[in-house]
Write a protein that holds these residues in place. Sequence first.
Motif, PDB file in Angstrom:
ATOM      1  N   LYS A  17     -22.275 -44.522 -65.014  1.00 24.65           N
ATOM      2  CA  LYS A  17     -21.508 -43.947 -64.260  1.00 24.65           C
ATOM      3  C   LYS A  17     -22.203 -42.916 -63.359  1.00 24.65           C
ATOM      4  O   LYS A  17     -22.219 -42.940 -62.393  1.00 24.65           O
ATOM      5  N   SER A  18     -22.991 -42.025 -64.323  1.00 28.40           N
ATOM      6  CA  SER A  18     -23.799 -40.941 -63.760  1.00 28.40           C
ATOM      7  C   SER A  18     -24.879 -41.793 -62.685  1.00 28.40           C
ATOM      8  O   SER A  18     -25.032 -41.053 -61.638  1.00 28.40           O
ATOM      9  N   THR A  19     -25.331 -42.702 -62.948  1.00 28.80           N
ATOM     10  CA  THR A  19     -26.246 -43.514 -62.315  1.00 28.80           C
ATOM     11  C   THR A  19     -25.765 -43.897 -60.740  1.00 28.80           C
ATOM     12  O   THR A  19     -26.450 -43.981 -59.709  1.00 28.80           O
ATOM     13  N   ASN A  20     -24.667 -44.573 -60.940  1.00 25.07           N
ATOM     14  CA  ASN A  20     -23.689 -45.092 -59.871  1.00 25.07           C
ATOM     15  C   ASN A  20     -23.514 -44.062 -58.926  1.00 25.07           C
ATOM     16  O   ASN A  20     -23.437 -44.019 -57.746  1.00 25.07           O
ATOM     17  N   ILE A  21     -23.401 -42.582 -59.582  1.00 25.56           N
ATOM     18  CA  ILE A  21     -23.059 -41.796 -58.436  1.00 25.56           C
ATOM     19  C   ILE A  21     -24.042 -41.381 -57.586  1.00 25.56           C
ATOM     20  O   ILE A  21     -23.924 -40.958 -56.378  1.00 25.56           O
ATOM     21  N   ILE A  22     -25.301 -40.833 -58.447  1.00 31.48           N
ATOM     22  CA  ILE A  22     -26.507 -40.653 -57.765  1.00 31.48           C
ATOM     23  C   ILE A  22     -27.122 -41.812 -56.760  1.00 31.48           C
ATOM     24  O   ILE A  22     -27.354 -41.550 -55.510  1.00 31.48           O
ATOM     25  N   GLU A  23     -26.656 -43.142 -57.266  1.00 31.48           N
ATOM     26  CA  GLU A  23     -27.157 -44.356 -56.210  1.00 31.48           C
ATOM     27  C   GLU A  23     -26.200 -44.212 -54.819  1.00 31.48           C
ATOM     28  O   GLU A  23     -26.873 -44.500 -53.751  1.00 31.48           O
ATOM     29  N   HIS A  24     -25.037 -43.952 -55.047  1.00 31.61           N
ATOM     30  CA  HIS A  24     -23.959 -43.825 -53.981  1.00 31.61           C
ATOM     31  C   HIS A  24     -24.423 -42.656 -53.004  1.00 31.61           C
ATOM     32  O   HIS A  24     -24.095 -42.957 -51.985  1.00 31.61           O
ATOM     33  N   ARG A  25     -24.924 -41.539 -53.617  1.00 31.70           N
ATOM     34  CA  ARG A  25     -25.116 -40.324 -52.767  1.00 31.70           C
ATOM     35  C   ARG A  25     -26.312 -40.706 -51.824  1.00 31.70           C
ATOM     36  O   ARG A  25     -26.474 -40.376 -50.941  1.00 31.70           O
ATOM     37  N   GLU A  26     -27.183 -41.410 -52.700  1.00 29.47           N
ATOM     38  CA  GLU A  26     -28.515 -41.480 -52.025  1.00 29.47           C
ATOM     39  C   GLU A  26     -28.439 -42.695 -50.628  1.00 29.47           C
ATOM     40  O   GLU A  26     -28.980 -42.654 -49.690  1.00 29.47           O
ATOM     41  N   LYS A  27     -27.323 -43.455 -51.064  1.00 28.93           N
ATOM     42  CA  LYS A  27     -27.138 -44.560 -49.927  1.00 28.93           C
ATOM     43  C   LYS A  27     -26.134 -44.261 -48.948  1.00 28.93           C
ATOM     44  O   LYS A  27     -26.352 -44.658 -47.664  1.00 28.93           O
ATOM     45  N   PHE A  28     -25.127 -43.544 -49.161  1.00 35.79           N
ATOM     46  CA  PHE A  28     -24.012 -43.169 -48.201  1.00 35.79           C
ATOM     47  C   PHE A  28     -24.033 -41.837 -48.021  1.00 35.79           C
ATOM     48  O   PHE A  28     -23.281 -41.364 -47.089  1.00 35.79           O
ATOM     49  N   GLY A  29     -24.962 -40.996 -48.598  1.00 36.29           N
ATOM     50  CA  GLY A  29     -24.724 -39.470 -48.371  1.00 36.29           C
ATOM     51  C   GLY A  29     -23.710 -38.895 -48.962  1.00 36.29           C
ATOM     52  O   GLY A  29     -22.933 -39.510 -50.192  1.00 36.29           O
ATOM     53  N   PRO A  30     -23.327 -37.512 -49.121  1.00 35.00           N
ATOM     54  CA  PRO A  30     -22.339 -36.571 -50.101  1.00 35.00           C
ATOM     55  C   PRO A  30     -21.102 -37.474 -49.961  1.00 35.00           C
ATOM     56  O   PRO A  30     -20.668 -37.946 -48.837  1.00 35.00           O
ATOM     57  N   PHE A  31     -20.129 -37.118 -50.979  1.00 34.98           N
ATOM     58  CA  PHE A  31     -18.865 -37.493 -50.963  1.00 34.98           C
ATOM     59  C   PHE A  31     -18.222 -36.427 -50.261  1.00 34.98           C
ATOM     60  O   PHE A  31     -18.242 -34.953 -50.296  1.00 34.98           O
ATOM     61  N   GLN A  32     -17.408 -36.999 -49.242  1.00 37.41           N
ATOM     62  CA  GLN A  32     -16.513 -36.223 -48.402  1.00 37.41           C
ATOM     63  C   GLN A  32     -15.229 -35.804 -48.669  1.00 37.41           C
ATOM     64  O   GLN A  32     -14.690 -34.821 -48.524  1.00 37.41           O
ATOM     65  N   ASN A  33     -14.686 -36.571 -49.734  1.00 36.52           N
ATOM     66  CA  ASN A  33     -13.441 -36.438 -50.194  1.00 36.52           C
ATOM     67  C   ASN A  33     -13.348 -37.201 -51.649  1.00 36.52           C
ATOM     68  O   ASN A  33     -14.033 -37.982 -51.957  1.00 36.52           O
ATOM     69  N   LEU A  34     -12.223 -36.911 -52.508  1.00 38.41           N
ATOM     70  CA  LEU A  34     -12.205 -37.694 -53.781  1.00 38.41           C
ATOM     71  C   LEU A  34     -11.931 -39.106 -53.362  1.00 38.41           C
ATOM     72  O   LEU A  34     -12.176 -39.949 -54.647  1.00 38.41           O
ATOM     73  N   GLU A  35     -11.202 -39.507 -52.287  1.00 38.53           N
ATOM     74  CA  GLU A  35     -10.838 -40.844 -51.911  1.00 38.53           C
ATOM     75  C   GLU A  35     -12.330 -41.627 -52.081  1.00 38.53           C
ATOM     76  O   GLU A  35     -12.276 -42.862 -52.692  1.00 38.53           O
ATOM     77  N   SER A  36     -13.365 -41.095 -51.616  1.00 39.30           N
ATOM     78  CA  SER A  36     -14.748 -42.043 -51.400  1.00 39.30           C
ATOM     79  C   SER A  36     -15.168 -42.366 -52.911  1.00 39.30           C
ATOM     80  O   SER A  36     -16.049 -43.111 -52.892  1.00 39.30           O
ATOM     81  N   LEU A  37     -14.591 -41.444 -53.996  1.00 40.25           N
ATOM     82  CA  LEU A  37     -15.078 -42.167 -55.455  1.00 40.25           C
ATOM     83  C   LEU A  37     -14.674 -43.386 -55.857  1.00 40.25           C
ATOM     84  O   LEU A  37     -14.914 -43.915 -56.550  1.00 40.25           O
ATOM     85  N   MET A  38     -13.523 -43.938 -55.143  1.00 37.08           N
ATOM     86  CA  MET A  38     -12.974 -45.025 -55.346  1.00 37.08           C
ATOM     87  C   MET A  38     -13.949 -46.344 -54.995  1.00 37.08           C
ATOM     88  O   MET A  38     -13.834 -47.344 -55.342  1.00 37.08           O
ATOM     89  N   ASN A  39     -15.007 -46.006 -54.028  1.00 36.33           N
ATOM     90  CA  ASN A  39     -15.918 -46.913 -53.720  1.00 36.33           C
ATOM     91  C   ASN A  39     -17.285 -46.906 -54.699  1.00 36.33           C
ATOM     92  O   ASN A  39     -18.112 -47.825 -54.489  1.00 36.33           O
ATOM     93  N   VAL A  40     -17.350 -45.894 -55.635  1.00 32.45           N
ATOM     94  CA  VAL A  40     -18.308 -46.219 -56.472  1.00 32.45           C
ATOM     95  C   VAL A  40     -18.051 -47.116 -57.789  1.00 32.45           C
ATOM     96  O   VAL A  40     -17.117 -47.140 -58.179  1.00 32.45           O
TER      97      VAL A  40
END
Length: 360
Positions: free
Chosen positions: A95-118
């Motif tokens: 899970k922590s790896t997926n967060i880092i990879e999502h940040r690197e690919k799509f940029g910072p999370f703008q809202n909590l809703e964007s966590l649903m895409n991880v």
Amino acid sequence: MSVRSLLVAGGKWRCFPVPLGPFLVQALPNSCCRKKSTAPNKIIPSVALCDENTKESGNALDKLFSSEQQASILQVLNTASNKELEAFRLLRGRKSTNIIEHREKFGPFQNLESLMNVPLFQYKTIIQVCHSILCPEMRAEKRKFQDTRHLRKLIKPEIKRERLKAVNSIVSIVFGTRRIAWVHMDRKLAVLDWQQSECCQLMKGTYLSSVYLQEISSVISKMPNADFYVLEKIGLSIQNSSRFPLVLHFHIMEAMLYALLNSTFAQDGQHRVLSMNRNGVGKHLELMIGDTRTSGKELVKQLLSESVLKEGPRVVFPSEKIVRYRQMFSSTEQQRSEEFYDSLLQAIAFYELAVFDTEP
């Protein structure tokens, strides 16, 4: 009796047998009188349903937390390193790896809703993660409770954590049927003294208390003063009648040591003698095979070698005594002197588990 109903699935007609129940009997007349619709059947794609559910879940997430709380959560998720994220139990592993990879690919999370895409993040998981980020003190309290419960299983009687943290030195004692071994160790894991004594008269005759008192008193007279005296608790079951003499011996030994070493208990009410679970020590030092503890001889041999060859060894043996201890070890290799090895290993486990709290 049954009818066959027609359902649309993926653009094809499929037939399923449906029992003709009372509800269907009542519904048939109404359906017969209803005007037939000429409008084509509208099929809702499953992808559209998933997108709608995701959007609703995301909106619900934003409603659960205030704008300030959302900003705090997003600050952690957008700036924390992989190691910092794994400090939260629910974010360990992938899970922590997926967060880092999502940040690197799509940029910072703008809202909590964007966590649903991880990947691996679902609605309930996200809520739990958010709460754990907002309330780290709750995690600390939970960890403290777990540590206390773990110590209760490992050490008896229960001792306040403050006393354990303040320990300067202990004497770790392990006894068997023929010998008693003990090691004096300080909080730097430096061995100050290490001895064993043969007690061949203990299990002879009728377990005379006077014999036990004489033998144990002789051993205790050589022990230095320490903050705690830690005894090994084997926990043999008395259900096996053939073991009763052995169980009786260990109980007498333990009672004698408690009484003789806890001499100040009547004045201050403070326990200085503790019992430490043998298998708990074995698990910490990886000496268990199933429910059976194996010999610690090889581990002690390794510790002795590291004290000479390795910079910053796990256990420190004074240079003026290391030769004598190595000779003692060599002389015990053929005697199966497990008490000698176990007294040292028990002292290490006591400091690492109860004093330093290095258990994950």
